[in-house]
Design a protein around this motif. Sequence first.
Motif, PDB file in Angstrom:
ATOM      1  N   UNK A  12       0.826  -1.202   0.000  1.00  0.00           N
ATOM      2  CA  UNK A  12       0.000   0.000   0.000  1.00  0.00           C
ATOM      3  C   UNK A  12       0.866   1.261   0.000  1.00  0.00           C
ATOM      4  N   UNK A  13       1.891   1.276   0.826  1.00  0.00           N
ATOM      5  CA  UNK A  13       2.753   2.457   0.921  1.00  0.00           C
ATOM      6  C   UNK A  13       3.504   2.687  -0.385  1.00  0.00           C
ATOM      7  N   UNK A  14       4.090   1.625  -0.956  1.00  0.00           N
ATOM      8  CA  UNK A  14       4.839   1.806  -2.199  1.00  0.00           C
ATOM      9  C   UNK A  14       3.914   2.180  -3.351  1.00  0.00           C
ATOM     10  N   UNK A  15       2.684   1.644  -3.362  1.00  0.00           N
ATOM     11  CA  UNK A  15       1.734   2.032  -4.409  1.00  0.00           C
ATOM     12  C   UNK A  15       1.314   3.490  -4.271  1.00  0.00           C
ATOM     13  N   UNK A  16       1.170   3.978  -3.052  1.00  0.00           N
ATOM     14  CA  UNK A  16       0.846   5.390  -2.850  1.00  0.00           C
ATOM     15  C   UNK A  16       1.987   6.270  -3.364  1.00  0.00           C
ATOM     16  N   UNK A  17       3.217   5.873  -3.111  1.00  0.00           N
ATOM     17  CA  UNK A  17       4.367   6.621  -3.636  1.00  0.00           C
ATOM     18  C   UNK A  17       4.389   6.575  -5.162  1.00  0.00           C
ATOM     19  N   UNK A  18       4.139   5.384  -5.738  1.00  0.00           N
ATOM     20  CA  UNK A  18       4.124   5.262  -7.195  1.00  0.00           C
ATOM     21  C   UNK A  18       3.035   6.133  -7.805  1.00  0.00           C
ATOM     22  N   UNK A  19       1.908   6.272  -7.119  1.00  0.00           N
ATOM     23  CA  UNK A  19       0.829   7.144  -7.612  1.00  0.00           C
ATOM     24  C   UNK A  19       1.277   8.591  -7.706  1.00  0.00           C
ATOM     25  N   UNK A  20       2.319   8.936  -6.930  1.00  0.00           N
ATOM     26  CA  UNK A  20       2.891  10.283  -6.973  1.00  0.00           C
ATOM     27  C   UNK A  20       4.121  10.354  -7.866  1.00  0.00           C
ATOM     28  N   UNK A  21       4.398   9.265  -8.603  1.00  0.00           N
ATOM     29  CA  UNK A  21       5.539   9.261  -9.516  1.00  0.00           C
ATOM     30  C   UNK A  21       6.838   8.787  -8.912  1.00  0.00           C
ATOM     31  N   UNK A  22       6.803   8.291  -7.688  1.00  0.00           N
ATOM     32  CA  UNK A  22       8.019   7.798  -7.020  1.00  0.00           C
ATOM     33  C   UNK A  22       8.016   6.273  -7.108  1.00  0.00           C
ATOM     34  N   UNK A  23       8.850   5.738  -7.982  1.00  0.00           N
ATOM     35  CA  UNK A  23       8.916   4.289  -8.187  1.00  0.00           C
ATOM     36  C   UNK A  23      10.148   3.732  -7.480  1.00  0.00           C
ATOM     37  N   UNK A  24       9.911   3.060  -6.377  1.00  0.00           N
ATOM     38  CA  UNK A  24      11.010   2.447  -5.638  1.00  0.00           C
ATOM     39  C   UNK A  24      11.257   1.043  -6.173  1.00  0.00           C
ATOM     40  N   UNK A  25      12.522   0.588  -6.165  1.00  0.00           N
ATOM     41  CA  UNK A  25      12.753  -0.811  -6.532  1.00  0.00           C
ATOM     42  C   UNK A  25      12.160  -1.698  -5.437  1.00  0.00           C
ATOM     43  N   UNK A  26      11.413  -2.719  -5.848  1.00  0.00           N
ATOM     44  CA  UNK A  26      10.706  -3.563  -4.901  1.00  0.00           C
ATOM     45  C   UNK A  26      11.451  -4.878  -4.702  1.00  0.00           C
ATOM     46  N   UNK A 139       6.154 -10.958  -6.444  1.00  0.00           N
ATOM     47  CA  UNK A 139       5.814  -9.547  -6.640  1.00  0.00           C
ATOM     48  C   UNK A 139       6.666  -8.968  -7.755  1.00  0.00           C
ATOM     49  N   UNK A 140       6.042  -8.330  -8.721  1.00  0.00           N
ATOM     50  CA  UNK A 140       6.791  -7.721  -9.824  1.00  0.00           C
ATOM     51  C   UNK A 140       7.310  -6.341  -9.441  1.00  0.00           C
ATOM     52  N   UNK A 141       8.169  -5.815 -10.283  1.00  0.00           N
ATOM     53  CA  UNK A 141       8.511  -4.408 -10.218  1.00  0.00           C
ATOM     54  C   UNK A 141       7.343  -3.636 -10.839  1.00  0.00           C
ATOM     55  N   UNK A 142       7.375  -2.335 -10.758  1.00  0.00           N
ATOM     56  CA  UNK A 142       6.348  -1.513 -11.395  1.00  0.00           C
ATOM     57  C   UNK A 142       6.563  -1.521 -12.905  1.00  0.00           C
ATOM     58  N   UNK A 143       5.473  -1.624 -13.633  1.00  0.00           N
ATOM     59  CA  UNK A 143       5.493  -1.432 -15.080  1.00  0.00           C
ATOM     60  C   UNK A 143       4.841  -0.076 -15.300  1.00  0.00           C
ATOM     61  N   UNK A 144       5.621   0.877 -15.813  1.00  0.00           N
ATOM     62  CA  UNK A 144       5.073   2.206 -16.074  1.00  0.00           C
ATOM     63  C   UNK A 144       4.356   2.169 -17.416  1.00  0.00           C
TER      64      UNK A 144
END
Length: 147
Positions: A12-26, A139-144
């Motif tokens: 949830x926390x990493x998805x909230x960051x990604x929603x703001x454009x911050x993609x952390x390596x997972x 769990x995958x990494x983010x796909x932009x």
Amino acid sequence: DMPRNCRPYSGLITDMLASSGVYLPLGAADDSHLYAVWDRCRSYIWVQAEACTREAILTAIREGKFYATQGPKLDVRLEDGKVVVDCDPVEEIVYHTDSVWTGHRSDVGENLTHGEYVPTAIDTFVRVEVKDKAGKYGWSQYVQVKK
């Protein structure tokens, strides 16, 4: 995580960051304190390196060519505008995005090895979680899908 608590899960926390454009390596790793059977050697990263050398592995990690898992292998990629998942047999494939109310957010069944998600017009990322019949996750990494 369980049976003590579920705080180690930070999706949830990493998805909230990604929603703001911050993609952390997972990644995933064990932070074992009790060293009981259920508390060790459960989570790790699977590195997609060109060779089994220190430099190739570190390069792949720096480039984000890895995913986190407790066992299931997965390949997640953007192909023809769709997020495509190929994986070991699992019971759940879940597509996490930054659009909350959309259809087709998961595939559920037995021995699933393939899934596809068509991003909505407002999705900017897709993150995939799979779960096998033993309850082990990948769990995958983010796909932009949109910048």
